[in-house]
Design a protein around this motif. Structure first.
Motif, PDB file in Angstrom:
ATOM      1  N   LYS A  51       0.825  -1.207   0.000  1.00 45.11           N
ATOM      2  CA  LYS A  51       0.000   0.000   0.000  1.00 45.11           C
ATOM      3  C   LYS A  51       0.859   1.257   0.000  1.00 45.11           C
ATOM      4  O   LYS A  51       0.533   2.245  -0.667  1.00 45.11           O
ATOM      5  CB  LYS A  51      -0.930   0.003   1.211  1.00 45.11           C
ATOM      6  CG  LYS A  51      -1.870   1.195   1.231  1.00 45.11           C
ATOM      7  CD  LYS A  51      -2.890   1.111   2.347  1.00 45.11           C
ATOM      8  CE  LYS A  51      -3.840   2.308   2.294  1.00 45.11           C
ATOM      9  NZ  LYS A  51      -4.890   2.247   3.333  1.00 45.11           N
ATOM     10  N   SER A  71       0.758  -6.531  -3.025  1.00 46.02           N
ATOM     11  CA  SER A  71      -0.102  -6.732  -1.857  1.00 46.02           C
ATOM     12  C   SER A  71      -1.540  -6.394  -2.240  1.00 46.02           C
ATOM     13  O   SER A  71      -1.779  -5.445  -2.998  1.00 46.02           O
ATOM     14  CB  SER A  71       0.357  -5.826  -0.710  1.00 46.02           C
ATOM     15  OG  SER A  71      -0.669  -5.657   0.234  1.00 46.02           O
ATOM     16  N   ARG A  72      -2.487  -7.158  -1.706  1.00 47.31           N
ATOM     17  CA  ARG A  72      -3.896  -6.870  -2.008  1.00 47.31           C
ATOM     18  C   ARG A  72      -4.325  -5.530  -1.432  1.00 47.31           C
ATOM     19  O   ARG A  72      -5.324  -4.961  -1.874  1.00 47.31           O
ATOM     20  CB  ARG A  72      -4.781  -7.996  -1.490  1.00 47.31           C
ATOM     21  CG  ARG A  72      -4.513  -9.324  -2.202  1.00 47.31           C
ATOM     22  CD  ARG A  72      -5.632 -10.322  -2.001  1.00 47.31           C
ATOM     23  NE  ARG A  72      -5.283 -11.601  -2.620  1.00 47.31           N
ATOM     24  CZ  ARG A  72      -5.433 -11.871  -3.919  1.00 47.31           C
ATOM     25  NH1 ARG A  72      -5.925 -10.932  -4.724  1.00 47.31           N
ATOM     26  NH2 ARG A  72      -5.098 -13.047  -4.405  1.00 47.31           N
ATOM     27  N   ARG A  73      -3.583  -5.014  -0.449  1.00 45.75           N
ATOM     28  CA  ARG A  73      -3.886  -3.686   0.090  1.00 45.75           C
ATOM     29  C   ARG A  73      -3.519  -2.592  -0.905  1.00 45.75           C
ATOM     30  O   ARG A  73      -3.994  -1.454  -0.802  1.00 45.75           O
ATOM     31  CB  ARG A  73      -3.128  -3.445   1.402  1.00 45.75           C
ATOM     32  CG  ARG A  73      -3.612  -4.270   2.571  1.00 45.75           C
ATOM     33  CD  ARG A  73      -2.985  -3.778   3.859  1.00 45.75           C
ATOM     34  NE  ARG A  73      -3.515  -2.486   4.266  1.00 45.75           N
ATOM     35  CZ  ARG A  73      -2.877  -1.627   5.056  1.00 45.75           C
ATOM     36  NH1 ARG A  73      -1.661  -1.906   5.481  1.00 45.75           N
ATOM     37  NH2 ARG A  73      -3.433  -0.479   5.392  1.00 45.75           N
ATOM     38  N   GLU A  92      -1.630 -11.256   0.566  1.00 45.62           N
ATOM     39  CA  GLU A  92      -2.522 -10.423   1.368  1.00 45.62           C
ATOM     40  C   GLU A  92      -1.827  -9.149   1.835  1.00 45.62           C
ATOM     41  O   GLU A  92      -2.399  -8.070   1.799  1.00 45.62           O
ATOM     42  CB  GLU A  92      -3.028 -11.205   2.593  1.00 45.62           C
ATOM     43  CG  GLU A  92      -4.048 -12.267   2.244  1.00 45.62           C
ATOM     44  CD  GLU A  92      -5.272 -11.698   1.534  1.00 45.62           C
ATOM     45  OE1 GLU A  92      -5.765 -10.632   1.967  1.00 45.62           O
ATOM     46  OE2 GLU A  92      -5.712 -12.288   0.538  1.00 45.62           O
ATOM     47  N   GLN A  93      -0.595  -9.268   2.301  1.00 49.57           N
ATOM     48  CA  GLN A  93       0.131  -8.094   2.795  1.00 49.57           C
ATOM     49  C   GLN A  93       1.636  -8.335   2.721  1.00 49.57           C
ATOM     50  O   GLN A  93       2.109  -9.455   2.935  1.00 49.57           O
ATOM     51  CB  GLN A  93      -0.265  -7.780   4.243  1.00 49.57           C
ATOM     52  CG  GLN A  93       0.425  -6.543   4.797  1.00 49.57           C
ATOM     53  CD  GLN A  93      -0.431  -5.790   5.788  1.00 49.57           C
ATOM     54  OE1 GLN A  93      -1.630  -5.652   5.611  1.00 49.57           O
ATOM     55  NE2 GLN A  93       0.188  -5.297   6.838  1.00 49.57           N
ATOM     56  N   GLU A  99       4.100  -1.094   6.253  1.00 45.82           N
ATOM     57  CA  GLU A  99       2.741  -1.409   5.801  1.00 45.82           C
ATOM     58  C   GLU A  99       1.734  -1.357   6.946  1.00 45.82           C
ATOM     59  O   GLU A  99       0.585  -0.959   6.768  1.00 45.82           O
ATOM     60  CB  GLU A  99       2.712  -2.802   5.158  1.00 45.82           C
ATOM     61  CG  GLU A  99       3.434  -2.878   3.829  1.00 45.82           C
ATOM     62  CD  GLU A  99       2.758  -2.043   2.758  1.00 45.82           C
ATOM     63  OE1 GLU A  99       1.614  -2.359   2.378  1.00 45.82           O
ATOM     64  OE2 GLU A  99       3.378  -1.061   2.310  1.00 45.82           O
ATOM     65  N   TYR A 100       2.181  -1.739   8.131  1.00 43.04           N
ATOM     66  CA  TYR A 100       1.284  -1.741   9.289  1.00 43.04           C
ATOM     67  C   TYR A 100       1.072  -0.337   9.849  1.00 43.04           C
ATOM     68  O   TYR A 100       0.133  -0.116  10.622  1.00 43.04           O
ATOM     69  CB  TYR A 100       1.845  -2.653  10.390  1.00 43.04           C
ATOM     70  CG  TYR A 100       1.947  -4.103   9.966  1.00 43.04           C
ATOM     71  CD1 TYR A 100       0.854  -4.962  10.071  1.00 43.04           C
ATOM     72  CD2 TYR A 100       3.135  -4.614   9.447  1.00 43.04           C
ATOM     73  CE1 TYR A 100       0.950  -6.291   9.676  1.00 43.04           C
ATOM     74  CE2 TYR A 100       3.241  -5.931   9.038  1.00 43.04           C
ATOM     75  CZ  TYR A 100       2.144  -6.774   9.159  1.00 43.04           C
ATOM     76  OH  TYR A 100       2.237  -8.087   8.756  1.00 43.04           O
ATOM     77  N   ASP A 104      -5.799   3.407   7.331  1.00 43.16           N
ATOM     78  CA  ASP A 104      -6.788   3.428   6.251  1.00 43.16           C
ATOM     79  C   ASP A 104      -7.331   4.822   5.960  1.00 43.16           C
ATOM     80  O   ASP A 104      -7.743   5.109   4.832  1.00 43.16           O
ATOM     81  CB  ASP A 104      -7.952   2.492   6.592  1.00 43.16           C
ATOM     82  CG  ASP A 104      -7.535   1.023   6.581  1.00 43.16           C
ATOM     83  OD1 ASP A 104      -6.541   0.703   5.896  1.00 43.16           O
ATOM     84  OD2 ASP A 104      -8.191   0.209   7.262  1.00 43.16           O
TER      85      ASP A 104
END
Length: 339
Positions: A51, A71-73, A92-93, A99-100, A104
């Motif tokens: 992301k 990543s799907r994010r 997924e990530q 990333e964490y 959002d």
């Protein structure tokens, strides 16, 4: 793919990077600022994109890309921006702490600035105040005040009238001498010989309520930012024009500074800071004498400045509604200390 990042323009490779983490995208930004390529026509190939990387690509204006491991994010970011993307493998990530940390509700611009700070790619210098006190006669204005503002961070200080907000700025500028404690800008203590040689690193934008009819043009006010700097007149003029164009006030170049509106004066003052290449900016009640339109313009200018240069900014203001829009960290000056 041998390189971490490859950029093509009309089937010709124009940029590559072998750096790690998100540094290739920062390097790409540096490249694009120097080279005049139409970003929308570039094709980007990246080894890994989560992301964070996706937000950076959107910020840079990339419209087409291929990612080896995505990543799907990252996908919703690309889709929301209308980026045409393809990939070899999706997870997924991405297993990366950054990333964490991307929340959002953060906008693409917010992510860009957050990552710039995390990468240490900021223009601003750190400001550190330790146990600083200031008094006038028997009246204590600042009392054991402490502040640590990392390079590239922004802070708004608010408080009641007479709390010492302007005095705080003056001590940082070296215009008022504390009775105890210390102030450091970067590696140098305010008042030291080294600091004197680097005073240009700090710039001050005062309240625009000064009534003075001294004949000076807006362009001359901006050029004050280069006072004492040895360079050809043509180069000074170039720097002044560049700074004024960036703040949208070059059309005021020949106008009398004192005939300008409050908002126009703020643009000119900010251009002076840019011309000075200041790394620490101090603002004293910047919205006090400007109208709603001027406040909105200043908001945009400050945000652009943070995204592009990320200087360290300390602002004192009582304009609660405007501060809310700005969205910077806030501290209250009360009892001579920052709460």
């Amino acid at each position: 793919m041998e390189h971490s990042l490859i950029i093509s323009y009309r089937d010709h490779i124009i940029f590559t990077s072998d750096s790690h983490w998100l540094h290739p995208l920062f390097e790409l930004n540096d490249f694009l600022q120097k080279e005049q390529f139409p970003v929308k026509e570039l094709f980007l190939r990246d080894k890994i994109a989560g992301k964070a990387a996706a937000c950076m690509m959107v910020y840079l204006g990339i419209t087409k890309c291929h990612i080896e491991l995505i990543s799907r994010r990252a996908m919703p970011v690309f889709e929301a921006a209308g980026i045409a993307y393809s990939y070899d493998c999706a997870v997924e990530q991405i297993d990366c702490r950054t990333e964490y940390l991307i929340e959002d509700n953060m906008s693409v611009d917010d992510v860009w600035l957050f990552l710039r700070k995390r990468a240490g790619r900021v223009e601003g210098l750190p400001v550190k105040i330790e146990n600083m006190s200031f008094s006038v006669g028997s009246r204590i204005i600042l009392n054991g005040l402490n502040l640590e503002l990392p390079g590239g961070e922004q802070l708004v200080v608010h408080g009641a009238n007479g709390a010492g907000k302007t005095t705080l700025l003056k001590t940082i500028l070296g215009l008022a001498t504390p009775v105890s404690g210390s102030i450091k800008i970067g590696d140098f203590r305010v008042g030291s010989q080294e600091w004197m040689h680097n005073r240009m690193n700090t710039a001050y934008v005062h309240q625009e309520n000064i009534k003075n009819t001294f004949p000076v043009s807006a362009g001359e006010v901006v050029s004050v930012g280069l006072a004492g700097v040895r360079m050809p007149a043509s180069e000074i003029l170039y720097n002044v024009e560049l700074a004024m164009r960036r703040t949208g006030c070059f059309n005021l170049f020949k106008r009398s500074y004192h005939s300008l509106s409050g908002g126009e004066k703020q643009r000119v003052s900010l251009a002076r800071c840019l011309c000075q290449h200041a790394k620490v900016l101090l603002f004293d009640e910047p919205t006090s004498f400007i109208d709603r339109e001027g406040k909105d313009d200043l908001l945009v200018l400050l945000r652009e400045l943070c995204y592009n240069e990320a200087p360290t900014i300390l602002m004192v203001s009582h304009d609660t509604a405007w501060i809310e829009q700005l969205g910077w960290e806030r501290k209250e000056l009360k009892g001579g200390r920052l709460c």
